[in-house]
Enzyme design. Structure first.
Site, PDB file in Angstrom:
ATOM      1  N   ARG A  21       0.809  -1.217   0.000  1.00 57.25           N
ATOM      2  CA  ARG A  21       0.000   0.000   0.000  1.00 57.25           C
ATOM      3  C   ARG A  21       0.841   1.265   0.000  1.00 57.25           C
ATOM      4  O   ARG A  21       0.477   2.270  -0.620  1.00 57.25           O
ATOM      5  CB  ARG A  21      -0.931  -0.013   1.226  1.00 57.25           C
ATOM      6  CG  ARG A  21      -1.718   1.258   1.470  1.00 57.25           C
ATOM      7  CD  ARG A  21      -2.467   1.180   2.795  1.00 57.25           C
ATOM      8  NE  ARG A  21      -1.572   0.891   3.907  1.00 57.25           N
ATOM      9  CZ  ARG A  21      -0.824   1.804   4.529  1.00 57.25           C
ATOM     10  NH1 ARG A  21      -0.853   3.070   4.144  1.00 57.25           N
ATOM     11  NH2 ARG A  21      -0.034   1.457   5.534  1.00 57.25           N
ATOM     12  N   HIS A  51      12.691   3.059  22.136  1.00 59.55           N
ATOM     13  CA  HIS A  51      12.213   4.208  22.901  1.00 59.55           C
ATOM     14  C   HIS A  51      11.070   3.732  23.782  1.00 59.55           C
ATOM     15  O   HIS A  51       9.894   3.790  23.397  1.00 59.55           O
ATOM     16  CB  HIS A  51      11.752   5.306  21.942  1.00 59.55           C
ATOM     17  CG  HIS A  51      11.514   6.623  22.613  1.00 59.55           C
ATOM     18  ND1 HIS A  51      10.320   7.298  22.537  1.00 59.55           N
ATOM     19  CD2 HIS A  51      12.318   7.394  23.389  1.00 59.55           C
ATOM     20  CE1 HIS A  51      10.394   8.427  23.223  1.00 59.55           C
ATOM     21  NE2 HIS A  51      11.596   8.500  23.751  1.00 59.55           N
ATOM     22  N   ARG A 127     -13.462 -17.239  25.663  1.00 57.38           N
ATOM     23  CA  ARG A 127     -13.916 -15.985  25.053  1.00 57.38           C
ATOM     24  C   ARG A 127     -13.168 -14.776  25.612  1.00 57.38           C
ATOM     25  O   ARG A 127     -13.678 -13.654  25.575  1.00 57.38           O
ATOM     26  CB  ARG A 127     -15.419 -15.818  25.288  1.00 57.38           C
ATOM     27  CG  ARG A 127     -16.251 -16.949  24.703  1.00 57.38           C
ATOM     28  CD  ARG A 127     -17.725 -16.762  24.974  1.00 57.38           C
ATOM     29  NE  ARG A 127     -18.515 -17.850  24.408  1.00 57.38           N
ATOM     30  CZ  ARG A 127     -19.836 -17.903  24.428  1.00 57.38           C
ATOM     31  NH1 ARG A 127     -20.529 -16.911  25.008  1.00 57.38           N
ATOM     32  NH2 ARG A 127     -20.479 -18.925  23.897  1.00 57.38           N
ATOM     33  N   CYS A 146      -3.234  -3.078  12.685  1.00 64.31           N
ATOM     34  CA  CYS A 146      -2.265  -4.111  12.303  1.00 64.31           C
ATOM     35  C   CYS A 146      -2.290  -5.245  13.322  1.00 64.31           C
ATOM     36  O   CYS A 146      -2.387  -6.406  12.966  1.00 64.31           O
ATOM     37  CB  CYS A 146      -0.868  -3.511  12.203  1.00 64.31           C
ATOM     38  SG  CYS A 146      -0.709  -2.268  10.912  1.00 64.31           S
ATOM     39  N   ALA A 168       2.736  -6.963   9.780  1.00 60.19           N
ATOM     40  CA  ALA A 168       3.816  -6.764  10.743  1.00 60.19           C
ATOM     41  C   ALA A 168       5.059  -6.188  10.078  1.00 60.19           C
ATOM     42  O   ALA A 168       5.722  -6.863   9.282  1.00 60.19           O
ATOM     43  CB  ALA A 168       4.158  -8.082  11.424  1.00 60.19           C
ATOM     44  N   SER A 263       7.114   3.876   6.649  1.00 61.67           N
ATOM     45  CA  SER A 263       6.316   3.882   5.420  1.00 61.67           C
ATOM     46  C   SER A 263       4.869   4.167   5.795  1.00 61.67           C
ATOM     47  O   SER A 263       4.267   3.419   6.563  1.00 61.67           O
ATOM     48  CB  SER A 263       6.430   2.530   4.707  1.00 61.67           C
ATOM     49  OG  SER A 263       7.754   2.328   4.245  1.00 61.67           O
TER      50      SER A 263
END
Length: 264
Positions: A21, A51, A127, A146, A168, A263
């Site tokens: 993408r 960090h 659950r 993600c 990932a 990105s």
């Protein structure tokens, strides 16, 4: 963190080049899993410096249910800046879905509160799940989730967590994700009077961006160092009462930071 380095090696050796993408390009594999015993140390990458402030504040921000980056910016965290609009809004991203998932009937569900109560009172439940993938709201999110679904499992007084991550970014994202969900597991274990068990990290599309390959190869030349210990303030008894000052990472001795471009 040999598990992380083995993931890097696996993708470099077996990945195939794919478009994506962002237009950057990746080498990618589909389907991979890592396991971390949280009693053996806190799983934070040592082959480059992370960090930690960003990791902790981002997790606290998720748990607040917020979707505006104001809290992050106030605390010196810039990792979501590229996706926010001019008002700092991201749409119904992780915090919204975790704390106020909106159903078709207009009812909202606090998934985090529900799962904590279920762990306490129904530890054998299958659950014990939180999902950030609300298909009805994906188009309104600045970035689709993600790390999109996680499940807890209680056995022998220990709390384990498995994360399913559909996408990932191995160099920049995955080290953050490992530490974030390991920390969340420790926090929930504490407030549920459990010990920490395993963090299981399962991937869909696990990829290295083409502009990160040299950085990953550099990491693979570095010897992993002993894992540090993450100490939580034992006085905190509610998941939503944790603040940044309640965390102390002891013995973190990483190799130097390695820069990589995000990105978008």
């Amino acid at each position: 963190m040999e598990q992380y380095l083995e993931l890097c090696r696996h993708v470099l050796e077996h990945g195939t080049e794919r478009s994506d993408r962002t237009g950057t390009g990746t080498i990618s594999v589909f389907g991979y899993q890592m396991r971390f015993d949280l009693q053996e140390g806190f799983p934070v990458v040592t082959t480059k410096k992370l960090h930690l402030r960003s990791i902790i504040h981002e997790l606290l921000w998720f748990l607040k249910g917020e979707t505006n980056i104001a809290y992050l910016q106030e605390n010196g965290v810039r990792i979501w800046n590229e996706w926010a609009d001019e008002n700092g809004e991201l749409g119904p991203v992780y915090g919204k879905q975790w704390r106020s998932w909106e159903g078709a009937n207009g009812k909202t569900v606090d998934q985090i509160s529900q799962v904590v109560e279920a762990i306490k009172h129904q530890p054998d439940s299958r659950r014990l799940i939180v999902s950030a993938w609300n298909a009805a709201e994906i188009e309104d999110m600045a970035l689709a989730p993600c790390h999109c679904l996680f499940q807890f499992y209680v056995q022998d007084g220990k709390l384990s967590c498995q994360l399913y991550q559909r996408s990932a970014d191995i160099f920049l994202g995955v080290p953050f994700n490992i530490a974030s969900y390991a920390l969340l597991t420790k926090m929930i274990a504490q407030v549920c009077d459990l010990e920490e068990g395993e963090f299981v990290h399962t991937f869909g599309d696990a990829h290295i961006y083409l502009n990160h390959i040299e950085q990953v190869k550099l990491q693979l030349t570095r010897e992993p160092r002993p894992l540090p210990e993450m100490r939580l303030n034992p006085e905190v008894r509610s998941l939503f009462d944790f603040t940044f000052d309640d965390f102390e990472l002891v013995g973190y001795d990483p190799h130097p930071h390695i820069k990589g471009e995000v990105s978008v």
